[in-house]
Design a protein around this motif. Structure first.
Motif, PDB file in Angstrom:
ATOM      1  N   ASP A  14      51.078  26.677  40.369  1.00 15.57           N
ATOM      2  CA  ASP A  14      50.070  27.101  41.337  1.00 15.57           C
ATOM      3  C   ASP A  14      49.095  28.023  40.603  1.00 15.57           C
ATOM      4  OD1 ASP A  14      48.522  28.087  43.362  1.00 15.57           O
ATOM      5  OD2 ASP A  14      50.188  28.610  44.684  1.00 15.57           O
ATOM      6  N   VAL A  16      46.766  29.921  41.561  1.00 16.50           N
ATOM      7  CA  VAL A  16      46.547  31.215  42.211  1.00 16.50           C
ATOM      8  C   VAL A  16      47.608  32.226  41.776  1.00 16.50           C
ATOM      9  CG1 VAL A  16      46.514  32.404  44.433  1.00 16.50           C
ATOM     10  CG2 VAL A  16      45.367  30.199  44.196  1.00 16.50           C
ATOM     11  N   LEU A  17      48.866  31.728  41.635  1.00 11.53           N
ATOM     12  CA  LEU A  17      49.955  32.631  41.248  1.00 11.53           C
ATOM     13  C   LEU A  17      49.915  32.972  39.764  1.00 11.53           C
ATOM     14  CD1 LEU A  17      52.931  31.075  43.261  1.00 11.53           C
ATOM     15  CD2 LEU A  17      51.583  33.100  43.829  1.00 11.53           C
ATOM     16  N   GLY A  20      45.784  35.204  38.488  1.00 16.04           N
ATOM     17  CA  GLY A  20      45.616  36.622  38.815  1.00 16.04           C
ATOM     18  C   GLY A  20      46.350  37.540  37.851  1.00 16.04           C
ATOM     19  N   PRO A  21      47.680  37.393  37.727  1.00 13.54           N
ATOM     20  CA  PRO A  21      48.415  38.234  36.773  1.00 13.54           C
ATOM     21  C   PRO A  21      47.961  38.042  35.334  1.00 13.54           C
ATOM     22  CG  PRO A  21      49.919  37.203  38.331  1.00 13.54           C
ATOM     23  CD  PRO A  21      48.586  36.569  38.539  1.00 13.54           C
ATOM     24  N   GLU A 322      41.877  34.883  43.960  1.00 12.90           N
ATOM     25  CA  GLU A 322      42.821  35.418  44.956  1.00 12.90           C
ATOM     26  C   GLU A 322      43.810  36.406  44.351  1.00 12.90           C
ATOM     27  OE1 GLU A 322      44.532  32.460  47.555  1.00 12.90           O
ATOM     28  OE2 GLU A 322      42.801  31.138  47.306  1.00 12.90           O
ATOM     29  N   GLY A 323      43.407  37.051  43.269  1.00 13.01           N
ATOM     30  CA  GLY A 323      44.267  38.065  42.677  1.00 13.01           C
ATOM     31  C   GLY A 323      44.420  39.281  43.561  1.00 13.01           C
ATOM     32  N   ASP A 325      44.624  39.290  46.777  1.00 10.98           N
ATOM     33  CA  ASP A 325      45.640  38.994  47.808  1.00 10.98           C
ATOM     34  C   ASP A 325      47.050  39.201  47.254  1.00 10.98           C
ATOM     35  OD1 ASP A 325      43.673  38.359  49.617  1.00 10.98           O
ATOM     36  OD2 ASP A 325      43.713  36.211  49.163  1.00 10.98           O
ATOM     37  N   LEU A 326      47.253  38.814  45.997  1.00  9.54           N
ATOM     38  CA  LEU A 326      48.564  39.019  45.367  1.00  9.54           C
ATOM     39  C   LEU A 326      48.885  40.506  45.257  1.00  9.54           C
ATOM     40  CD1 LEU A 326      48.475  36.356  42.489  1.00  9.54           C
ATOM     41  CD2 LEU A 326      49.728  36.227  44.657  1.00  9.54           C
ATOM     42  N   GLU A 329      49.673  41.894  48.731  1.00 10.87           N
ATOM     43  CA  GLU A 329      51.012  41.471  49.177  1.00 10.87           C
ATOM     44  C   GLU A 329      52.103  42.272  48.468  1.00 10.87           C
ATOM     45  OE1 GLU A 329      53.691  37.371  49.493  1.00 10.87           O
ATOM     46  OE2 GLU A 329      51.603  37.290  48.823  1.00 10.87           O
ATOM     47  N   LEU A 330      51.907  42.518  47.167  1.00 16.39           N
ATOM     48  CA  LEU A 330      52.872  43.301  46.403  1.00 16.39           C
ATOM     49  C   LEU A 330      52.967  44.723  46.944  1.00 16.39           C
ATOM     50  CD1 LEU A 330      54.681  43.865  43.897  1.00 16.39           C
ATOM     51  CD2 LEU A 330      52.586  44.388  42.644  1.00 16.39           C
TER      52      LEU A 330
END
Length: 456
Positions: A14, A16-17, A20-21, A322-323, A325-326, A329-330
């Motif tokens: 994915d 998006v996952l 970002g990181p 969408e970093g 959003d991650l 959420e964290l």
């Protein structure tokens, strides 16, 4: 979900996952190379914008929003306060007013046990209020006061600790460009942030002065009593003539903001004009002095704006993949709720303070923490959060072995003073800062009282 075939294997992931990181990690790696921060931010943003567009995560039209965001920054009236406050502090410094201020207060307090160190705290607080930049304050105080303290027989660790600690007061004592930038990034009134930081700033300075009084009373050998004959007869009229003008200028700038008759930008301009006037009265205004002050103002302002533009590009692309959003959420799922979020965010900012300057932290970390802070703490607590961040960074900049203030002082201190002595001198003041920070965290009313009073 994207599938890639390599060496006969099909890899599904994915984007998006992953992006970002990876983008954040890439920024940290590039920053550690020592390359200019503004170009690190912008370069990583451009690279990951192409990657995001190639993987179909970011629409090309999304990147086209960047010019509009840059134009928005250029039209931000609040940020005009930055060159004004830098100019004011630099003019007071270059014209010799700061040196005469230290000399006069030292003469006034010289007969007091530890009086010279207390004078350093007072003048450091005043310089911090005018410059708001740790490097400028610590360097100036190191060049002016360290030789005088060593000549008076002060313990080296005490002398260097007082100077470094006083230099960090610019993070939290208004008016300063640090608070201007922080207010802009948090989306709150700079005037409210100035008001909220008054009591914590005075608490910090008061704690430093109280420590000097106590430690010199318990251990007189750390600060030998100065000879009355060497101090000479105090000429109170001359002392007042030296102290009152710069103090009056600072109060005029702050007062015009607090009363509400001027914005921080207008007050900063008033302060810059007042600094020129004071320099002229004291014979410190000249073409060369003005050139030096303007050069320093342009350099500092350009550095800040360059970082801001780079961070704007970075945050836009980071949001596009969408970093944000991650991150949200964290932070929202941290154990401990509000306390967990505050502890985690303060730890991150404290560690970042070892490696990058305040402006980078304000433009990179603060926008990532802000959405979660508003959701968990509420909009009314953002001023308190801003003051806590300032106090936290103040502590970080003084903590061995990475504190920026210690590096700046090491650069101007005589070679006879060891790095260990500078570190040992800073440790008690780090403890004092942590204590005041804990008080601010425990009693938020210390920050909110003055802003609430202003609106009542």
């Amino acid at each position: 979900m994207i599938e890639l075939e390599a060496l006969g294997y099909v890899i599904s992931f994915d984007p998006v996952l992953v992006l970002g990181p990876t983008m954040f990690l890439a920024l940290i790696i590039v920053l550690l190379t020592g390359y200019p921060v503004a170009f690190c931010l912008g370069g990583v943003a451009v690279l990951f914008a192409f990657i995001g567009i190639g993987l179909g995560v970011i629409e090309p039209v999304f990147v086209k929003a960047l010019p509009q965001r840059i134009l928005g920054i250029m039209g931000n009236f609040t940020l005009l306060a930055i060159p004004a406050f830098v100019f004011m502090g630099s003019m007071l410094e270059t014209s010799g007013i700061a040196a005469r201020l230290l000399e006069s207060i030292s003469q006034l307090l010289g007969r007091l046990k530890g009086g010279l160190a207390i004078a350093v705290v007072l003048v450091g607080a005043l310089l911090a209020a005018t410059t708001g930049v740790v490097a400028a304050t610590v360097t100036t105080m190191g060049l002016i006061s360290l030789p005088a303290m060593l000549k008076a027989g002060y313990n080296r660790s005490l002398a260097t600790g007082v100077i470094a600690a006083s230099g960090t007061l610019g993070q939290i004592i208004p008016p300063s460009i640090v608070l201007v930038v922080l207010g802009d990034q948090l989306g709150i009134s700079v005037g409210d942030l100035f008001l909220g930081s008054v009591i914590p700033g005075l608490m910090m300075a008061g704690a430093f002065a109280a420590y000097v009084l106590v430690i010199t009373a318990l251990k007189p050998e750390l600060a030998p009593q100065q000879n009355w004959e060497e101090l000479g007869q105090i000429k109170f009229l001359e002392v007042l003539q030296t102290i009152i003008p710069p103090l009056g200028l600072i109060l005029l700038v702050l007062g015009s903001i607090f009363i509400g008759i001027a914005t921080p930008t207008e007050a900063g301009t008033l302060g810059a004009i007042g600094a020129i006037f004071l320099a002229g009265l004291n014979g410190g205004f000249s073409r060369s002095a003005l050139t030096k002050v303007c050069d320093e103002t342009v350099r500092t302002t350009s550095m800040v704006m360059g970082i801001l533009l780079g961070s704007t590009a970075f945050s836009l692309v980071f949001r596009g993949i969408e970093g944000d959003d991650l991150i949200a959420e964290l932070l929202l799922n941290l154990p401990g709720g509000k306390l967990g979020f505050i502890a985690f965010s303060m730890l991150i900012i404290f560690i970042l303070g070892f490696f990058i300057d305040f402006f980078e932290i304000a433009f990179i970390a603060v926008p990532l923490l802000l959405p979660t802070a508003r959701e968990l703490l509420g909009p009314e607590a953002i001023v308190w959060l801003g003051v806590v961040i300032g106090a936290n960074l103040q502590t970080s900049f003084l903590t061995p072995p990475f504190g920026f203030a210690l590096f700046y002082l090491r650069g101007v201190a005589p070679k006879s003073i060891t790095t260990k002595e500078i570190y040992m001198g800073a440790l008690p003041f780090v403890g004092l800062q942590v204590a005041v920070l804990m008080v601010i965290l425990t009693f938020p009313g210390l920050v909110s009282w003055l802003p609430n009073l202003a609106y009542s």
